[in-house]
Scaffold this motif. Structure first.
Motif, PDB file in Angstrom:
ATOM      1  N   ASP A 167       0.834  -1.198   0.000  1.00 23.29           N
ATOM      2  CA  ASP A 167       0.000   0.000   0.000  1.00 23.29           C
ATOM      3  C   ASP A 167       0.874   1.255   0.000  1.00 23.29           C
ATOM      4  O   ASP A 167       0.636   2.212  -0.748  1.00 23.29           O
ATOM      5  N   LEU A 168       1.901   1.253   0.826  1.00 24.06           N
ATOM      6  CA  LEU A 168       2.816   2.394   0.879  1.00 24.06           C
ATOM      7  C   LEU A 168       3.520   2.601  -0.451  1.00 24.06           C
ATOM      8  O   LEU A 168       3.588   3.719  -0.971  1.00 24.06           O
ATOM      9  N   ALA A 169       4.072   1.524  -1.009  1.00 26.73           N
ATOM     10  CA  ALA A 169       4.796   1.633  -2.270  1.00 26.73           C
ATOM     11  C   ALA A 169       3.909   2.151  -3.386  1.00 26.73           C
ATOM     12  O   ALA A 169       4.320   2.977  -4.202  1.00 26.73           O
ATOM     13  N   GLN A 170       2.669   1.682  -3.414  1.00 29.04           N
ATOM     14  CA  GLN A 170       1.741   2.102  -4.460  1.00 29.04           C
ATOM     15  C   GLN A 170       1.323   3.557  -4.312  1.00 29.04           C
ATOM     16  O   GLN A 170       0.837   4.159  -5.264  1.00 29.04           O
ATOM     17  N   SER A 171       1.537   4.125  -3.139  1.00 28.90           N
ATOM     18  CA  SER A 171       1.136   5.513  -2.903  1.00 28.90           C
ATOM     19  C   SER A 171       2.322   6.466  -2.824  1.00 28.90           C
ATOM     20  O   SER A 171       2.165   7.628  -2.459  1.00 28.90           O
ATOM     21  N   GLN A 181       2.728  -1.104 -11.779  1.00 33.28           N
ATOM     22  CA  GLN A 181       2.936  -2.539 -11.633  1.00 33.28           C
ATOM     23  C   GLN A 181       4.046  -2.788 -10.607  1.00 33.28           C
ATOM     24  O   GLN A 181       5.173  -2.342 -10.784  1.00 33.28           O
ATOM     25  N   MET A 182       3.681  -3.500  -9.535  1.00 35.69           N
ATOM     26  CA  MET A 182       4.685  -3.844  -8.540  1.00 35.69           C
ATOM     27  C   MET A 182       5.710  -4.791  -9.143  1.00 35.69           C
ATOM     28  O   MET A 182       5.363  -5.731  -9.854  1.00 35.69           O
ATOM     29  N   VAL A 235       0.365   7.884  -8.550  1.00 33.54           N
ATOM     30  CA  VAL A 235       1.774   7.511  -8.441  1.00 33.54           C
ATOM     31  C   VAL A 235       2.051   6.442  -9.482  1.00 33.54           C
ATOM     32  O   VAL A 235       1.509   5.342  -9.442  1.00 33.54           O
ATOM     33  N   ASP A 236       2.924   6.775 -10.418  1.00 35.19           N
ATOM     34  CA  ASP A 236       3.241   5.868 -11.522  1.00 35.19           C
ATOM     35  C   ASP A 236       4.412   4.944 -11.189  1.00 35.19           C
ATOM     36  O   ASP A 236       4.373   3.748 -11.482  1.00 35.19           O
TER      37      ASP A 236
END
Length: 478
Positions: A140-144, A439-440, A424-425
């Motif tokens: 969640d943090l990384a995606q934001s 994409q993670m 956030v791209d």
């Protein structure tokens, strides 16, 4: 895309992506980001249109305009597509594994901390849940666009493992508290639990270990002093809740002349540059002066504090006084989120309301607080928080092509008042791409979905019954 940007992007590809084997031997960088509006957040708050950021290994080696494309070549180039390139944001106060309980206890419970949070944790926390919930929260943090977070919780070795698997940076404080908890059967057992954790991760590239005494009213004077000495011996931070509630000094059990928690910390000799206080809502001017004198960090959690009706911290006063002030969300049961996007607007608007002044906390200052401010609060400003040569390559790209991002006259205003996590791209931490084009790259949400569903099923019924009891409990602020 603008014609000029298109030409620059094509040029970058031709220069670094289409060369011969001989050209590949001349790579002098690992990653180049181009074709973006670069917010450096350096001392001059420099903004570079059509900017370029160059990364080698884990560090930034160049920041400037498109002329850098003639000097540096890399095997990987990222086209920012006219987006905003900025330092990764820093969530400087969290309890990330509480994401397992997100959405619970929302029935109007007055004393959520002691009547709901603590009993829920006592019954349902486990090593496995903390690991899986941390992994969910880190995604969640990384995606934001949060690249670094600071946390106070339990089983920090599990949190460290999960955080590193996702690829984020974290300051992880092992909680110390006066009653038994999930990883310590004895009161204050977190002190002993922390020692091997600190020794294992003290030189880790992503994890900064720390002590986390819960608060002045849940940790004795002797234990606070012991933790202070250990933090000096190991040279690690101390994370603690301070002045979150209006009457904390009355809850201190040790004899004291202090009239506030900050005065108490100073009186017993533990207020110093290694301390990071969360909340700091009920701070007098004298308290603020003591914190500044000690060079302690402060974390402003506006959204969680408003939701909990605990008050509005004097963040603007501390910011103007050049104190070390960062932003946090608090735990996912306090603000129901771990990203900082809504927190940005709360940070500004709550101060404007508090001071009845619409001219303060302009967007540029809010972004400063969410990046270099968080780094300063954690005493990590030499490593992270801005896009400058020599700093760690913790970088995010925020796209500006979605409807909610247009028009974008002022990048700071766009970020504070228009953007959301889905904009956030790309997220880069320590020079490694964690997410690209949404994409993670390190771990997929589907990899842990089954674990999340399992703990959700286990918690639901117990939480419902606990709410019925907790709602009758007297408020902590009474």
């Amino acid at each position: 895309m603008k014609l000029k940007s298109l030409v620059l992007s094509v040029s970058a590809v031709l220069l670094s992506g289409c060369g011969t084997m001989a050209k590949q031997q001349e790579y002098n960088a690992d990653l180049i980001i181009n074709n973006g509006q670069v917010l450096t957040v350096n001392a001059d708050m420099q903004v570079i249109d059509d900017g370029v950021v160059v990364v080698k290994n884990d560090k930034i080696i160049a920041v400037g305009d498109e002329k850098l494309l003639e000097q540096y070549y890399a095997p990987k180039n990222i086209d920012a597509n006219d987006g905003i390139v900025m330092p990764g944001m820093i969530n400087a106060h969290n309890h990330l594994p509480m994401i397992a309980f997100r959405g619970l206890g929302e029935e109007g419970i007055s004393n959520r901390l002691f009547a709901y949070f603590f009993p829920l944790e006592a019954q349902k926390l486990s090593r496995e849940l903390i690991y899986n919930a941390t992994k969910l929260g880190a995604i969640d943090l990384a995606q934001s666009g949060v690249t670094t977070y600071a946390d106070m919780y339990y089983h920090m070795d599990e949190m460290a493992k999960a955080t590193k698997e996702v690829g984020l940076r974290a300051v992880l404080g092992e909680t110390v508290i006066k009653f038994p908890v999930v990883d310590a059967k004895q009161p204050y057992g977190g002190i002993q639990y922390a020692k091997p954790f600190i020794e294992e991760y003290q030189n880790d590239p992503l994890i900064t270990p720390a002590y986390a005494p819960h608060a002045v009213y849940t940790v004795s004077k002797e234990k606070l002093q012991e933790i202070n000495q250990l933090s000096e011996d190991y040279d690690v931070p101390v994370l603690i809740h301070v002045a979150e509630f209006p009457n904390e000094e009355a809850r201190i059990k040790d004899p004291t002349k202090a009239t506030s928690p900050v005065e108490y910390l100073e009186e017993i000799g533990v207020l110093d540059e290694r301390m990071v206080i969360a909340h700091g809502i009920h701070l007098s001017q004298h308290d603020q002066a003591l914190l500044k004198q000690a060079d302690a960090g402060v974390v402003y959690n506006p959204m969680a504090n408003v939701k909990g009706a605990t008050g509005i911290a004097p963040a603007w006063d501390m910011f103007r006084a050049d104190m070390r002030v960062g932003l946090g969300t608090d735990g996912p049961m306090s603000s129901n989120q771990v990203d900082l996007w809504r927190t940005l607007s709360y940070a500004a608007n709550m101060q404007r309301l508090k001071h009845s002044d619409r001219t303060i906390m302009i967007p540029e200052q809010v972004i400063e607080m969410a990046t270099i401010g968080g780094a300063k609060a954690l005493h990590m400003e030499d490593e992270i928080g801005s896009l400058e040569v020599g700093k760690k390559a913790d970088i995010i790209i925020v796209e500006t092509q979605s409807a909610n991002m247009m028009p974008s006259y002022d990048p700071y205003a766009t970020l504070v008042y228009q953007a959301n996590p889905s904009n956030v791209d790309t997220t880069i931490v320590n020079g490694k791409v964690v997410m690209e084009q949404r994409q993670m790259k390190t771990i997929q949400l589907d990899d842990i979905r089954q674990s999340v569903e399992a703990f959700e099923s286990d918690i639901a019924d117990f939480a419902k019954e606990l709410s019925k009891k907790a709602i009758k409990s007297k408020s902590l602020m009474d």
